[in-house]
Design a protein around this motif. Structure first.
Motif, short mmCIF file in Angstrom:
data_model
loop_
_atom_site.label_atom_id
_atom_site.label_comp_id
_atom_site.label_asym_id
_atom_site.label_seq_id
_atom_site.Cartn_x
_atom_site.Cartn_y
_atom_site.Cartn_z
N VAL A 77 45.67 -46.70 -33.03
CA VAL A 77 44.53 -46.95 -32.14
C VAL A 77 45.00 -46.75 -30.71
O VAL A 77 45.82 -47.51 -30.18
CB VAL A 77 43.98 -48.37 -32.33
CG1 VAL A 77 42.75 -48.56 -31.46
CG2 VAL A 77 43.65 -48.62 -33.79
N ASP A 78 44.48 -45.70 -30.08
CA ASP A 78 44.82 -45.37 -28.70
C ASP A 78 43.94 -46.22 -27.77
O ASP A 78 42.75 -45.98 -27.64
CB ASP A 78 44.59 -43.88 -28.45
CG ASP A 78 44.87 -43.47 -27.02
OD1 ASP A 78 45.37 -44.30 -26.24
OD2 ASP A 78 44.57 -42.31 -26.67
N ASN A 79 44.57 -47.19 -27.11
CA ASN A 79 43.84 -48.14 -26.26
C ASN A 79 43.97 -47.72 -24.79
O ASN A 79 44.59 -48.40 -23.99
CB ASN A 79 44.37 -49.55 -26.49
CG ASN A 79 43.45 -50.64 -25.99
OD1 ASN A 79 43.92 -51.72 -25.65
ND2 ASN A 79 42.15 -50.40 -25.93
N ASN A 80 43.40 -46.54 -24.48
CA ASN A 80 43.40 -46.00 -23.12
C ASN A 80 44.79 -45.60 -22.64
O ASN A 80 45.15 -45.82 -21.48
CB ASN A 80 42.80 -47.01 -22.13
CG ASN A 80 41.36 -47.34 -22.41
OD1 ASN A 80 40.50 -46.47 -22.34
ND2 ASN A 80 41.09 -48.60 -22.76
N SER A 81 45.58 -44.98 -23.50
CA SER A 81 46.91 -44.54 -23.09
C SER A 81 46.83 -43.42 -22.07
O SER A 81 45.94 -42.55 -22.13
CB SER A 81 47.70 -44.05 -24.31
OG SER A 81 47.98 -45.11 -25.20
N THR A 82 47.79 -43.42 -21.14
CA THR A 82 47.90 -42.33 -20.15
C THR A 82 49.12 -41.47 -20.42
O THR A 82 49.39 -40.52 -19.67
CB THR A 82 47.98 -42.90 -18.72
OG1 THR A 82 49.12 -43.77 -18.62
CG2 THR A 82 46.72 -43.68 -18.38
N ASP A 83 49.87 -41.78 -21.47
CA ASP A 83 51.03 -40.98 -21.83
C ASP A 83 50.72 -40.17 -23.08
O ASP A 83 49.55 -39.95 -23.43
CB ASP A 83 52.27 -41.87 -22.01
CG ASP A 83 52.17 -42.79 -23.23
OD1 ASP A 83 51.12 -42.79 -23.91
OD2 ASP A 83 53.15 -43.52 -23.50
N ALA A 84 51.75 -39.73 -23.80
CA ALA A 84 51.57 -38.84 -24.95
C ALA A 84 51.46 -39.60 -26.27
O ALA A 84 51.70 -39.01 -27.33
CB ALA A 84 52.73 -37.85 -25.01
N SER A 85 51.07 -40.85 -26.24
CA SER A 85 51.01 -41.65 -27.47
C SER A 85 50.15 -40.99 -28.54
O SER A 85 50.54 -40.90 -29.72
CB SER A 85 50.48 -43.05 -27.18
OG SER A 85 51.37 -43.79 -26.39
N ALA A 86 48.96 -40.52 -28.16
CA ALA A 86 48.05 -39.91 -29.15
C ALA A 86 48.66 -38.63 -29.72
O ALA A 86 48.54 -38.36 -30.93
CB ALA A 86 46.70 -39.62 -28.52
N ASP A 87 49.32 -37.84 -28.89
CA ASP A 87 49.95 -36.60 -29.37
C ASP A 87 51.08 -36.92 -30.35
O ASP A 87 51.24 -36.23 -31.37
CB ASP A 87 50.50 -35.80 -28.19
CG ASP A 87 49.40 -35.26 -27.29
OD1 ASP A 87 48.28 -35.08 -27.79
OD2 ASP A 87 49.67 -35.03 -26.10
N VAL A 88 51.87 -37.94 -30.04
CA VAL A 88 52.94 -38.35 -30.95
C VAL A 88 52.36 -38.77 -32.29
O VAL A 88 52.85 -38.38 -33.36
CB VAL A 88 53.77 -39.49 -30.33
CG1 VAL A 88 54.71 -40.11 -31.36
CG2 VAL A 88 54.56 -38.99 -29.13
N ALA A 89 51.29 -39.56 -32.25
CA ALA A 89 50.67 -40.02 -33.48
C ALA A 89 50.20 -38.85 -34.34
O ALA A 89 50.44 -38.81 -35.55
CB ALA A 89 49.50 -40.94 -33.15
#
Length: 261
Positions: A45-57
């Motif tokens: 769950v991407d909670n407004n990330s500004t880094d590459a968290s979603a891409d890593v997931a």
């Protein structure tokens, strides 16, 4: 072909709330990729990330769910919803860890085996140890931190509390209480809030052998500890007076079928 042992186990989907934790999330997902029993699905769950968290997931094959409401309660709830209200949710187990957790290779297997062995079990939780320090120090510090948590919250709840960094529940259990938890209050401890709404009678278990690795961010500074204590009192106060400890203990030991109250 799955082995007969694996085929007899319930499917386990993993929910990971995440905000700006790309590097730690990668280590968490690597540990999930090495499970002896693979998860049915991983939901980050991407909670407004500004880094590459979603891409890593996505690189690790996880499904990314975006939750704009800030805070772990909203993010965790969105992840549970994504699993529990899906088309194939029947008999599914929802496991939860944090983005900074490193899971042992038998984590999924142990969760599934607990639920397979006890059809009445609704919620399972376990402790953790801090990594990034000498092992003895990580075990000692985590024991003090979590010992205080389980003792204080267990006394207030009249049951073992859920520990959000290392827990699992049946999809049907979340369906029952999903509209009761405080999703929009970012100052709530989501695991304590969940524990309140489980009520005192649901079958929950603490498996002391179900241990995960945790980053020591919660105890690294006085400010971090102070924040967690403030949120703990905020969470307790947010459920009182209806859920005062003596009321929960009374409900816990009231005979089943007693219609008082």
């Amino acid at each position: 072909m799955p082995s007969p042992r694996t085929a007899a186990l319930p499917a386990v989907s993993v929910v990971i709330p995440c905000r700006d934790d790309a590097a730690l999330l990668e280590a968490c997902l690597q540990s999930l990729a090495q499970q002896s029993v693979p998860p049915a699905e991983i939901v980050v769950v991407d909670n407004n990330s500004t880094d590459a968290s979603a891409d890593v997931a996505r690189r690790y094959g996880a499904r990314v769910v975006f939750e704009p409401v800030p805070g772990i309660p909203a993010a965790a709830g969105a992840g549970y919803d994504a699993v529990a209200f899906g088309a194939d949710a029947a008999d599914l187990i929802i496991a939860r860890c944090d983005a900074d957790c490193v899971l042992p290779p038998d984590w999924i297997a142990r969760i599934a085996e607990n639920f397979a062995a006890n059809p009445q079990l609704e919620v399972l939780s376990g402790p953790g140890v801090f990594y990034g320090m000498p092992p003895w120090a990580g075990r000692l510090l985590a024991g003090l931190y979590l010992g205080a948590y389980f003792l204080a919250m267990g006394s207030a709840l009249a049951r073992w509390p859920v520990f959000g960094s290392n827990m699992a529940m049946r999809a049907g259990t979340w369906q029952d209480i999903s509209n009761e938890v405080h999703r929009d209050d970012a100052q709530m401890h989501d695991d304590v809030c969940l524990s309140f709404h489980l009520g005192p009678r649901r079958r929950c278990r603490l498996d002391r052998e179900l241990v995960v690795g945790m980053a020591p961010r919660a105890v690294q500074t006085g400010a971090s500890l102070s924040l967690r204590f403030r949120r703990a009192f905020h969470t307790l106060a947010g459920h009182w007076p209806q859920e005062y400890p003596w009321r929960r203990w009374e409900q816990r030991f009231r005979p089943v079928g007693d219609g008082q109250g």
